[in-house]
Scaffold this active site. Structure first.
Site, PDB file in Angstrom:
ATOM      1  N   HIS A  25       0.838  -1.205   0.000  1.00 10.51           N
ATOM      2  CA  HIS A  25       0.000   0.000   0.000  1.00 10.51           C
ATOM      3  C   HIS A  25       0.870   1.251   0.000  1.00 10.51           C
ATOM      4  CE1 HIS A  25       0.641   0.606   4.381  1.00 10.51           C
ATOM      5  NE2 HIS A  25       0.738  -0.709   4.363  1.00 10.51           N
ATOM      6  N   SER A 265      -5.950   3.920   5.717  1.00 12.36           N
ATOM      7  CA  SER A 265      -5.644   2.599   6.248  1.00 12.36           C
ATOM      8  C   SER A 265      -5.220   1.698   5.095  1.00 12.36           C
ATOM      9  CB  SER A 265      -6.877   2.028   6.960  1.00 12.36           C
ATOM     10  OG  SER A 265      -7.308   0.847   6.337  1.00 12.36           O
ATOM     11  N   LYS A 266      -4.447   0.654   5.448  1.00 16.60           N
ATOM     12  CA  LYS A 266      -3.954  -0.186   4.358  1.00 16.60           C
ATOM     13  C   LYS A 266      -5.084  -0.953   3.696  1.00 16.60           C
ATOM     14  CE  LYS A 266      -1.939  -3.120   7.870  1.00 16.60           C
ATOM     15  NZ  LYS A 266      -0.666  -3.442   8.432  1.00 16.60           N
ATOM     16  N   ARG A 267      -6.237  -1.019   4.349  1.00 12.87           N
ATOM     17  CA  ARG A 267      -7.380  -1.699   3.747  1.00 12.87           C
ATOM     18  C   ARG A 267      -8.187  -0.781   2.821  1.00 12.87           C
ATOM     19  NH1 ARG A 267      -6.173  -3.848   8.311  1.00 12.87           N
ATOM     20  NH2 ARG A 267      -6.929  -2.027   9.417  1.00 12.87           N
ATOM     21  N   ASP A 268      -7.910   0.514   2.910  1.00 16.23           N
ATOM     22  CA  ASP A 268      -8.573   1.490   2.055  1.00 16.23           C
ATOM     23  C   ASP A 268      -8.243   1.203   0.584  1.00 16.23           C
ATOM     24  OD1 ASP A 268      -9.596   3.919   1.135  1.00 16.23           O
ATOM     25  OD2 ASP A 268      -9.058   4.866   3.046  1.00 16.23           O
TER      26      ASP A 268
END
Ligand code: GLU
Ligand code: ZN
Length: 497
Positions: A25, A265-268
């Site tokens: 990311h 966030s890295k999940r974004d």
């Protein structure tokens, strides 16, 4: 620390040490970039280490992606996977013996101790401390267990973790980005370094390897700031045990804020490196933009080459304030980098998008000569390379894309009359000269009382399917007389129907 007249320092050793979990990311890339730029600016050493001690979360696929991403970005490493180096291996999963050895020595030296508390006991005491308004970290219960107590716990069948003993004094250090930071002892309590099953934790293996690999500067995200006092204390123990020489300097890079001013966030989805790759960011464009997340080149210049970045980058210029991720700005900077390519590089860079399978044209419909002819006209139009498809698809499609909105917008007034006149004049024009094609459409417009802009709109939509696009007369020339006139005929037929 500077040891050369230009202020650089070749003894600098930095590391990029991601865990191979999930997709790379932008936050991770920013950290890699700042370490790399700092190393390259100083003529120092970039160490790439893989922190894969968490078998449950790490994956080989993610490891391969990390290497591939670093290569794509051009973030080269001097020591690490595939290149090796004096401190190999660079995957922590292959360094377990060292961690075991150090953990044993830390316990033997009294720097760490076995803790037999169960999770339930820890939770209950934490709750009680909270209720009493006291600090809720580990309370030191197992700090000074006697041999008998240890024996009794073992007899009970309890397992233990290894805890590091924090000194009972405040920690002060000078952060390279934030200046002097002091953390009081009660805010950093004794912490686990080895799990009950013997697996070493990040808290141990990260500083042990930084010491073993003689890292001089630890540059990493602000989220890791709270682990720094612990690591400094561990470092002091490592120095006493002969595993480390000095404590590295620490610099914590500011948070990156995403949409709605929330931490990215890295999940974004917006954070995924692959997204930018797939959309056709150039590595130089992306690196240029990411370097501005916490740093700036100068007040009046935010587009620069990687070479300029290396020349200018200094950790002392990194700003502690949160940085905002701005997609529009990232795209604008990328567009500038696309323009900076020579035509041949631009042409080659777009080809993966054009030669990939498309919904409405097959790879064999792609025409290299037509592409090379149109490419120079497209170079100034793109923000990301994937934009190329919509700009040049009219050359490869059997029929132009159908876009009702464009059609309605362009086919106003008396399009049949205009297109009929334009077709006749185009038929007689010189198709090797875009100027002649332009004059044909200009003359057709004049006959119908239309300026060039209004007169060329129906022609453009008839031939390309879209109201906006590359310069029309060059487009017509490259598509060719037969196809262009056939498309105008098809449009006339459609209008008649
Ligand atoms: N493996 C750690 C992470 O990815 C490294 C953190 C550090 O730079 O110390 O978060
Ligand atoms: Zn305990």
């Amino acid at each position: 620390m500077a040891n050369s007249p230009d202020g650089t320092d070749a003894s600098i050793r930095v590391r990029f040490c991601p865990s191979p979990t999930g997709n790379p990311h932008v936050g991770l890339v920013r950290t890699a970039l700042f370490n790399w730029a700092f190393a390259r600016h100083n003529g120092g050493t970039m160490v790439f280490r893989i922190e894969d001690t968490d078998a449950a979360r790490d994956s080989e696929e993610s490891y391969e992606q990390l290497l591939d991403s670093m290569r794509w970005l051009g973030l080269t490493w001097d020591e690490g996977p595939e290149v090796g180096g004096p401190h190999a291996p660079y995957r922590q999963s292959q360094r377990m013996d060292l961690y075991k050895e150090v953990a044993d020595k830390l316990v033997a030296g009294g720097f760490a101790y076995p803790c037999y508390c169960t999770t339930e006991e820890l939770d209950a005491r934490r709750e009680a401390a909270r209720a009493a308004g006291k600090p809720s970290g580990y309370d030191g219960q197992c700090r000074d267990l006697s041999a008998e107590q240890i024996q009794a716990y073992e007899a009970e069948g309890r397992s233990h973790i290894i805890r590091f003993r924090m000194p009972d004094e405040a920690t002060t250090f000078t952060d390279l980005v934030r200046g002097e930071i002091t953390v009081q002892a009660e805010n950093v309590t004794d912490y686990g370094i080895v799990r009950a099953n013997g697996a070493p934790l990040y808290t141990l293996v990260n500083p042990v390897d930084d010491a073993a690999m003689e890292i001089t500067h630890v540059l990493r995200g602000e989220d890791l700031l709270s682990s720094t006092p612990r690591q400094i204390a561990l470092y002091k123990a490592l120095i006493e045990l002969g595993y480390a020489k000095t404590i590295p300097a620490f610099g914590h890079l500011p948070y990156v804020m995403g949409e709605g001013n929330k931490k990215l966030s890295k999940r974004d989805p917006q954070a995924s490196l692959n997204l930018y790759r797939e959309r056709g960011f150039l590595p130089e464009g992306l690196l240029n933009y990411l370097s501005l997340l916490g740093w700036s080149f100068s007040a009046d210049k935010d587009v620069f080459t990687v070479a300029e970045l290396i020349e200018k980058f200094d950790i002392a210029d990194v700003n502690a304030n949160p940085a905002r991720f701005d997609l529009k700005k990232a795209e604008a900077i990328n567009a500038d980098h696309i323009r900076m390519l020579d035509v041949a590089s631009f042409t080659a860079a777009c080809e993966p998008w054009l030669k990939a399978p498309h919904a409405n044209w097959a790879p064999e419909d792609f025409d290299q000569a037509k592409w090379e002819a149109i490419a120079p006209h497209a170079q100034t139009r793109l923000q990301v390379l994937s934009d190329i498809t919509a700009n040049v698809d009219f050359l490869f499609l059997k029929e132009p894309v159908e876009d009702e909105a464009s059609w309605t917008k362009a086919m106003k007034g008396d399009p049949v009359a205009l297109l009929t006149t334009a077709r006749a004049k185009l038929e007689a024009a010189d198709w090797s000269d875009p100027e002649s094609l332009k004059n044909a459409v200009l003359a057709a417009g004049e006959e119908h009382g239309l300026k060039l802009g209004k007169a060329q709109a129906p022609v453009r939509v008839a031939v390309t399917g879209r109201t906006v696009g590359l310069p029309l007369f060059e487009s017509l020339e490259i598509l060719g007389k037969d196809k262009s006139l056939a498309r105008i005929d098809a449009a006339l037929a459609k209008l008649a129907a």
